[in-house]
Motif scaffolding. Structure first.
Motif, mmCIF file in Angstrom:
data_model
loop_
_atom_site.group_PDB
_atom_site.id
_atom_site.type_symbol
_atom_site.label_atom_id
_atom_site.label_comp_id
_atom_site.label_asym_id
_atom_site.label_seq_id
_atom_site.Cartn_x
_atom_site.Cartn_y
_atom_site.Cartn_z
ATOM 1 N N UNK B 195 0.847 -1.200 0.000
ATOM 2 C CA UNK B 195 0.000 0.000 0.000
ATOM 3 C C UNK B 195 0.881 1.248 0.000
ATOM 4 N N UNK B 197 3.925 1.495 -1.247
ATOM 5 C CA UNK B 197 4.502 1.639 -2.596
ATOM 6 C C UNK B 197 3.488 2.280 -3.531
ATOM 7 N N UNK B 198 2.248 1.816 -3.448
ATOM 8 C CA UNK B 198 1.208 2.378 -4.304
ATOM 9 C C UNK B 198 1.025 3.874 -3.994
ATOM 10 N N UNK B 202 3.651 3.970 -7.201
ATOM 11 C CA UNK B 202 3.984 2.773 -7.982
ATOM 12 C C UNK B 202 2.751 2.258 -8.714
ATOM 13 N N UNK B 203 2.928 1.913 -9.985
ATOM 14 C CA UNK B 203 1.842 1.279 -10.734
ATOM 15 C C UNK B 203 1.771 -0.191 -10.312
ATOM 16 N N UNK B 204 0.633 -0.806 -10.608
ATOM 17 C CA UNK B 204 0.496 -2.235 -10.286
ATOM 18 C C UNK B 204 1.603 -3.049 -10.942
ATOM 19 N N UNK B 205 1.941 -2.687 -12.192
ATOM 20 C CA UNK B 205 2.950 -3.496 -12.886
ATOM 21 C C UNK B 205 4.332 -3.325 -12.270
ATOM 22 N N UNK B 206 4.541 -2.210 -11.567
ATOM 23 C CA UNK B 206 5.817 -2.040 -10.877
ATOM 24 C C UNK B 206 5.899 -3.037 -9.713
ATOM 25 N N UNK B 283 -4.049 -7.273 -6.811
ATOM 26 C CA UNK B 283 -4.086 -5.827 -6.575
ATOM 27 C C UNK B 283 -5.360 -5.222 -7.150
ATOM 28 N N UNK B 284 -5.742 -5.658 -8.345
ATOM 29 C CA UNK B 284 -6.928 -5.091 -8.975
ATOM 30 C C UNK B 284 -8.174 -5.396 -8.138
ATOM 31 N N UNK B 287 -8.566 -3.325 -4.875
ATOM 32 C CA UNK B 287 -8.634 -1.861 -4.981
ATOM 33 C C UNK B 287 -9.920 -1.302 -4.400
#
Ligand SMILES: Nc1ncnc2c1ncn2[C@@H]1O[C@H](COP(=O)(O)OP(=O)(O)OP(=O)(O)O)[C@@H](O)[C@H]1O
Ligand SMILES: [Mg+2]
Lengths: 221, 287
Positions: B195, B197-198, B202-206, B283-284, B287
């Motif tokens: 959380x 990092x987001x 940070x993007x999910x792909x990161x 992650x998706x 959300x």
């Protein structure tokens, strides 16, 4: 820059934390959010750093309705928003310097590109000697300063600060206040949540008071 | 100073993951070895059998010499037959020896006459037509192009290949399942860090990339260890198999190295893909 239109917010099915909140923070403004403990200051900031959506009304950020953002767009918006969290939210397994570098790193910058910048930031908040110490070995005030350095290191357009002077001595509080003022002079929009009435009074900046549901200083929309 | 990983992975879990990947890679190597061995063996059989046929003239028929001449005439006038040569009595005796033992008085026994037929593999004569012509001349001769044997060898090889393919799929699924479970538990243990990092942008792909890197190395190490163990086992197996020609000899020199490499690449690919899909999906949904 930040536009609230009749915003209401609550956690799940809980009681309303925010209700009928409308205001506008123009580009480059410095705005205080005041209110007693539990008034919803942190909750309001939470909406601003896109961790939640309002349960009523509409919030626009950088000209976009935040409820229309994709997850990637949320990530990109957050790169333009620096946040000093009330509970700091530092990563305990990283050093102070690595914590400060986090926004740059996740945005894809390489260490050689930001090393000097990060060191300078830590120097500025008085932690030049503690760069390689991890948060569990830092005092509350030191952690808070690491959090502040991280919030501003990427030069964001908006800086959200939640009680950023809560854990430091008056002298450091004054320095931190000066830092945010300086950032504001450089054109950054600053939203500063605090219950320090003295600080607010002295600075003569527009204020959104959550307890009374009013705002002063010409910020209200 | 090198940057720390943004997610504090536990090394204990990693070792366990790599071990499971190693075990699966080991099994996958043997599945591949089985499939290739079977293909090679079936190939050797069918190669040896195609291009040749035999005609057997029953011993009980009368006037064998005369019959043989008729049969040879028919065969030589058949399209696709390159040559037809009757085996000598000694050759027939040699063929029969494993069944009857060395019999000096073979000519006393009613031995069948056998004609070795060389056929053009590119233009094989139709078995039923050849047989019909032989029957038409009332020779009682039986034409055998080993088609039944070739078919059996091919279907045996096909069966082994299917089983091997199934085993490979099972190995891949097992690796994927373990990666999914391990990534899921990792994500929930690290949810606060992720959380953060987001929130830092940070993007999910990161975030997925951090896990992909981690599982790339676990897959690579596990895959290499599994393949080395399999190679060791195969070398000793190979030494044994030279004792008996019946076992497929695993020729380790040539393309085998590529196959082992393929197993490693495959294991790594499954690990990385499973990790990516799991992180992005989790992650998706969260959300
Ligand atoms: N995660 C949460 N889930 C449910 N309720 C929450 C959550 N966070 C805060 N609240 C509730 O929302 C209300 C507002 O909390 P908030 O943290 O926004 O207040 P605050 O003004 O920041 O207070 P303080 O000055 O103490 O930081 C409180 O009543 C609190 O109990
Ligand atoms: Mg708060």
């Amino acid at each position: 820059m930040i536009l609230f239109e009749n915003v209401g917010f609550r956690y799940g099915r809980g009681p309303d934390v925010l209700q009928g909140l409308s205001f506008d923070v123009p580009d480059g403004a410095f705005t205080f959010i005041t209110g007693a403990s539990g008034a919803g200051k942190s909750s309001l900031l939470r909406l601003l750093y896109l961790d939640d959506l309002p349960s009523a009304g509409k919030i626009s950020l950088f000209g976009r309705d935040i409820s229309t953002l994709t997850r990637d767009e949320i990530a990109w918006f957050r790169r333009r928003i620096g946040v000093v969290f009330q509970d700091f939210r530092l990563l305990d397994h990283l050093t102070a310097a690595e914590n400060v570098a986090l926004p740059l790193r996740v945005a894809g910058a390489r260490e050689v590109e930001y090393r000097d910048n990060v060191a300078e930031m830590l120097q500025w908040v008085g932690l030049g000697g503690q760069m390689h110490i991890r948060p569990p070995q830092l005092s509350g005030g030191e952690k808070q300063r690491v959090a502040i350095a991280r919030a501003v290191v990427a030069s964001p357009d908006i800086i959200l600060a939640d009680e950023p002077t809560g854990s430091v001595d008056p002298e450091m509080a004054e320095r931190i206040m000066q830092l945010f003022m300086e950032m504001n002079r450089l054109g950054k929009t600053v939203v500063f949540a605090t219950h320090d009435a003295d600080l607010v009074k002295r600075s003569k900046k527009p204020t959104i008071d959550l307890k009374s549901g009013t705002s002063s200083g010409g910020v209200a929309a | 100073m090198r940057n720390s990983s943004l997610i504090p992975f536990r090394s204990g879990g990693g070792i366990l993951m790599a071990l499971i990947v190693a075990a699966m890679a080991f099994l996958a190597c043997f599945a591949l070895a089985g499939a290739l061995g079977a293909s090679k063996l079936a190939g050797a059989w069918t190669d040896g059998l195609s291009g040749a046929a035999t005609v057997r003239i029953g011993a009980e028929e009368g006037a064998p010499e005369q019959q043989l001449d008729i049969v040879l005439d028919i065969l030589k006038s058949t399209e696709g037959v390159i040559d037809a040569v009757p085996l000598t009595e000694d050759e027939v005796a040699a063929l029969l020896e494993p069944w009857f033992g060395a019999a000096p008085e073979l000519s006393d026994l009613p031995a069948p006459a056998i004609v070795a037929v060389t056929i053009d593999s590119a233009n094989e004569p139709d078995t039923s037509i050849v047989q019909a012509r032989l029957d038409g001349a009332a020779t009682g001769a039986v034409y055998d192009d080993h088609g039944e044997w070739r078919g059996r060898a091919a279907s045996a090889a096909h069966a082994v290949r299917s089983v091997a393919l199934g085993a490979l799929i099972v190995c891949a699924l097992a690796i994927a399942a373990v990666v999914i479970l391990s990534v899921r538990s990792g994500l929930s243990a690290q949810s606060a860090n992720i959380a953060t990092l987001r929130l830092a942008g940070a993007e999910d792909r990161y975030v997925a990339g951090l896990y992909q890197t981690r599982y790339f190395w676990l897959g690579l190490i596990g895959g290499i260890v599994g393949c080395i163990l399999a190679l060791g086992a195969m070398v000793s197996f190979d030494a044994l198999s030279t004792v008996s020609r019946a076992l497929p000899s695993l020729d380790l020199s040539g393309y085998w190295w590529f196959l082992l490499l393929g197993v490693v690449v495959f294991a790594v690919l499954v690990c990385v893909l499973a990790a990516r899909i799991t992180v992005l999906g989790t992650l998706r949904r969260g959300a």
